[in-house]
Scaffold this active site. Structure first.
Site, PDB file in Angstrom:
ATOM      1  CG  ASP A 204      -0.188   0.253   2.534  1.00 56.89           C
ATOM      2  OD1 ASP A 204       1.061   0.333   2.530  1.00 56.89           O
ATOM      3  OD2 ASP A 204      -0.854   0.378   3.559  1.00 56.89           O
ATOM      4  CG  ASP A 206       1.488   3.226   4.724  1.00 54.02           C
ATOM      5  OD1 ASP A 206       0.403   2.790   5.142  1.00 54.02           O
ATOM      6  OD2 ASP A 206       2.404   2.502   4.283  1.00 54.02           O
ATOM      7  CG  ASP A 300      -3.284   2.493   5.240  1.00 53.29           C
ATOM      8  OD1 ASP A 300      -4.443   2.214   4.869  1.00 53.29           O
ATOM      9  OD2 ASP A 300      -2.481   1.658   5.676  1.00 53.29           O
TER      10      ASP A 300
HETATM   11  P1  TTP Z   1       1.969  -0.990   6.703  1.00 49.26           P
HETATM   12  O1  TTP Z   1       1.515  -0.098   5.609  1.00 49.26           O
HETATM   13  O2  TTP Z   1       1.043  -2.103   7.075  1.00 49.26           O
HETATM   14  O3  TTP Z   1       3.375  -1.670   6.392  1.00 49.26           O
HETATM   15  P2  TTP Z   1       4.638  -1.139   5.580  1.00 49.26           P
HETATM   16  O4  TTP Z   1       4.360   0.173   4.936  1.00 49.26           O
HETATM   17  O5  TTP Z   1       5.782  -1.215   6.503  1.00 49.26           O
HETATM   18  O6  TTP Z   1       4.844  -2.265   4.497  1.00 49.26           O
HETATM   19  P3  TTP Z   1       4.097  -2.412   3.089  1.00 49.26           P
HETATM   20  O7  TTP Z   1       5.076  -2.012   2.055  1.00 49.26           O
HETATM   21  O8  TTP Z   1       3.739  -3.862   3.004  1.00 49.26           O
HETATM   22  O9  TTP Z   1       2.880  -1.550   3.118  1.00 49.26           O
HETATM   23  O10 TTP Z   1       2.208  -0.168   8.026  1.00 49.26           O
HETATM   24  C1  TTP Z   1       3.088   0.941   8.071  1.00 49.26           C
HETATM   25  C2  TTP Z   1       3.261   1.407   9.477  1.00 49.26           C
HETATM   26  O11 TTP Z   1       2.060   1.956   9.973  1.00 49.26           O
HETATM   27  C3  TTP Z   1       3.637   0.288  10.432  1.00 49.26           C
HETATM   28  O12 TTP Z   1       4.910   0.545  10.954  1.00 49.26           O
HETATM   29  C4  TTP Z   1       2.709   0.371  11.559  1.00 49.26           C
HETATM   30  C5  TTP Z   1       1.932   1.632  11.326  1.00 49.26           C
HETATM   31  N1  TTP Z   1       0.517   1.453  11.661  1.00 49.26           N
HETATM   32  C6  TTP Z   1       0.053   2.022  12.820  1.00 49.26           C
HETATM   33  O13 TTP Z   1       0.803   2.680  13.541  1.00 49.26           O
HETATM   34  N2  TTP Z   1      -1.252   1.865  13.152  1.00 49.26           N
HETATM   35  C7  TTP Z   1      -2.100   1.129  12.384  1.00 49.26           C
HETATM   36  O14 TTP Z   1      -3.285   1.008  12.726  1.00 49.26           O
HETATM   37  C8  TTP Z   1      -1.591   0.530  11.172  1.00 49.26           C
HETATM   38  C9  TTP Z   1      -2.482  -0.271  10.278  1.00 49.26           C
HETATM   39  C10 TTP Z   1      -0.281   0.719  10.853  1.00 49.26           C
HETATM   40 MN    MN Z   2       2.599   0.456   3.822  1.00 48.27          MN
HETATM   41 MN    MN Z   3      -0.467   0.873   5.538  1.00 47.10          MN
END
Ligand code: TTP
Ligand code: MN
Ligand code: MN
Ligand code: MN
Length: 376
Positions: A204, A206, A300
Site C-alpha cells: 500500500d 501510507d 492509508d
Molecule cells: P503498513 O503499511 O502495514 O506496512 P509497511 O508500509 O511497513 O509495508 P508495506 O510495504 O507492506 O505496506 O504499516 C506501516 C506502518 O504503519 C507500520 O509501521 C505500523 C503503522 N501502523 C500504525 O501505527 N497503526 C495502524 O493502525 C496501522 C495499520 C499501521
Molecule cells: Mn505500507
Molecule cells: Mn499501511
C-alpha cells in the site's frame, strides 16, 4: 492464541532467502538490527511463534556474512529450537522439508489466498477454511455475508495483490498533495510506511497529513476524503475518527499498539501512466491485453496535529517489528511509554516534547537510526 497451525510469516524470510539463491543468508548489517539483538536478549519468548520467527529472521538479516555452518549461530539471540531446526535442514539439504511441505499443504495455500483479500485476517480465513472454503470461487459460492471492505477486497483482488511501485506511490502522492492543498492551503503531507524506508515496492502507500498551525488539522480528513471522492479517485474508503482527545486514560498507553489518529483506509483508482502502458507482462506464456486504463491501489491516510507529528512519523514509518522493539526498548530500558502520539517518562512523570525523530531517539538513549535501517 495458539491455533492456526501455520504461520504465514514463518515462511516469508525463508522464501526470500531461497529466492535470492543463497539459503539462510544475509546481506546487510544494520545498526538497528544490532540494537534489536540487544533488545531481544531481554524479551525472548514473550510472544507467540509468528513473532518468534520474525525475530529470528531479523537476526539472520543482520549478520555480517552468509551462514554456512550452525556454529556461526552459537550465542545469537532469538533463534529458537524451531528456527534452528529449519536452518539446519536448509544448510544440510538445501531446503527445509518442513517448510516445503507446509507450503504445499492445501491449508497453507488457502490461508494465503484468503488472507490476500483486503479486510480478511488470519482468524476469518481460518474459520472459512474449517468450513471447507479454500479459494475465491468457493467463498463467492458460500453465500457468506461480506462486509464492505471484504467486498471491495474481493472485487479488486488481483490489483491489490500486485505490488505497488515507487512510481505509483509518487503518482498517488501528487494526488493526495493536491487534495490537501485544495481543502486547506498550507497543509503538509509526508510519505511514511515502507516507501519511506526506501522499499521499491509495497502492499500500500501510507501518508501522514498535518498543518503547521495546531488545531487547523481538525476536520481535515473528511474534507480530503470528500475532495478525493468528488474527483473520482476513491473506489473504497473507511474513515475512523480521532479518539485521542476523548480518551480518559491519557495519551501514551503502552498497552495498545493502535494509535488514535483520524485515519482513512482506502482503495484508490489510479489511472495508468504512459510509462506503464496497457500491455501487461506475460502471464502463463500468453501476452494479455488489459483494456482498463486504471488499477486499484491501497492507500492509508492519517491526520496528526503538528505537536504529535514527529511521533506520528516515527510510528507510521515502521517496520512493524521495528516499532514493536522500539517500544519495548523504551519501556524496559528507559521506563518510558512510547506511542505514535507521545513519549511519557515514568520516572519524571511527564511527557517529553519532540519536533523531530532525532530528538525521540535521543530521549530513548539510542543513536539516530535512519528509515532505511528500520526494515527489521
Ligand atoms: P503498513 O503499511 O502495514 O506496512 P509497511 O508500509 O511497513 O509495508 P508495506 O510495504 O507492506 O505496506 O504499516 C506501516 C506502518 O504503519 C507500520 O509501521 C505500523 C503503522 N501502523 C500504525 O501505527 N497503526 C495502524 O493502525 C496501522 C495499520 C499501521
Ligand atoms: Mn505500507
Ligand atoms: Mn499501511
Ligand atoms: Mn515452532
Amino acid at each position: 492464541g495458539q491455533s492456526l497451525g501455520v504461520h504465514l510469516l514463518d515462511i516469508s524470510w525463508y522464501t526470500e532467502s531461497m529466492r535470492a539463491g543463497h539459503p539462510v543468508v544475509i546481506t546487510d548489517r544494520h545498526k538497528l538490527q544490532l540494537n534489536t539483538y540487544v533488545m531481544e536478549l531481554h524479551f525472548l519468548d514473550e510472544d507467540g511463534r509468528g513473532v518468534a520467527f520474525r525475530r529470528a529472521a531479523a537476526v539472520l538479516k543482520a549478520l555480517p556474512a552468509q551462514v554456512t555452518s550452525m556454529s556461526q549461530l552459537r550465542g545469537l539471540p532469538c533463534l529458537g529450537e524451531h528456527s534452528l531446526r529449519v536452518i539446519k535442514d536448509v544448510l544440510e539439504n538445501g531446503e527445509s522439508s518442513e517448510v516445503e511441505s507446509t507450503k504445499q499443504s492445501e491449508r497453507f495455500k488457502a490461508l494465503k489466498i484468503l488472507t490476500g483479500i483486503f479486510g480478511v485476517g488470519a482468524k476469518t480465513a481460518d474459520r472459512w477454511i474449517r468450513e471447507g472454503i479454500y479459494n475465491l470461487q468457493q467463498l463467492r459460492d458460500s453465500g457468506h455475508a461480506l462486509n464492505q471492505a471484504q467486498k471491495a477486497g474481493l472485487e479488486h483482488y488481483n490489483d491489490l495483490n500486485q505490488p505497488v511501485t515507487k512510481a505509483e506511490a509518487n503518482a498517488i502522492g501528487e494526488i493526495v498533495q493536491k487534495a490537501v492543498i485544495s481543502v486547506l492551503p498550507g497543509s503538509q503531507i509526508a510519505l511514511t510506511g515502507g516507501f519511506r524506508r526506501g522499499k521499491l515496492t509495497g502492499h500500500d502507500v501510507d501518508f501522514l497529513i498535518t498543518h503547521p498551525e495546531e488545531g487547523r488539522e481538525v476536520g481535515l480528513m473528511s474534507k480530503v476524503v470528500s475532495w478525493l471522492e468528488s474527483q473520482g479517485f476513491l473506489l473504497y474508503q473507511k474513515t475512523t475518527r480521532n479518539s485521542y482527545l476523548e480518551s480518559k486514560d491519557g495519551p501514551a498507553r503502552p498497552a495498545s499498539n493502535m494509535d488514535r489518529f483520524e485515519r482513512c483506509f482506502s482503495i484508490f483508482k489510479l489511472t495508468k501512466g504512459e510509462e506503464q502502458g496497457t500491455t501487461q507482462p506475460e502471464k502463463n506464456g500468453v501476452q494479455t491485453m488489459d483494456n482498463r486504463l486504471w488499477r486499484a491501489v491501497r492507500v492509508d491516510l492519517v491526520v496528526s496535529p503538528i505537536s504529535q507529528f514527529a511521533f506520528a512519523v516515527l510510528g507510521w514509518t515502521g517496520s512493524k517489528l521495528f516499532e514493536r522493539e522500539l517500544r519495548r526498548w523504551a519501556g524496559h530500558e528507559k521506563d518510558m511509554s512510547l506511542s505514535s502520539h507521545a513519549v511519557f517518562d515514568n520516572k519524571q512523570n511527564r511527557y517529553l516534547r519532540a519536533t523531530s525523530e532525532e530528538e525521540i531517539f535521543a530521549y530513548l538513549g539510542l543513536e539516530y537510526i535512519p528509515p532505511s535501517e528500520r526494515n527489521a
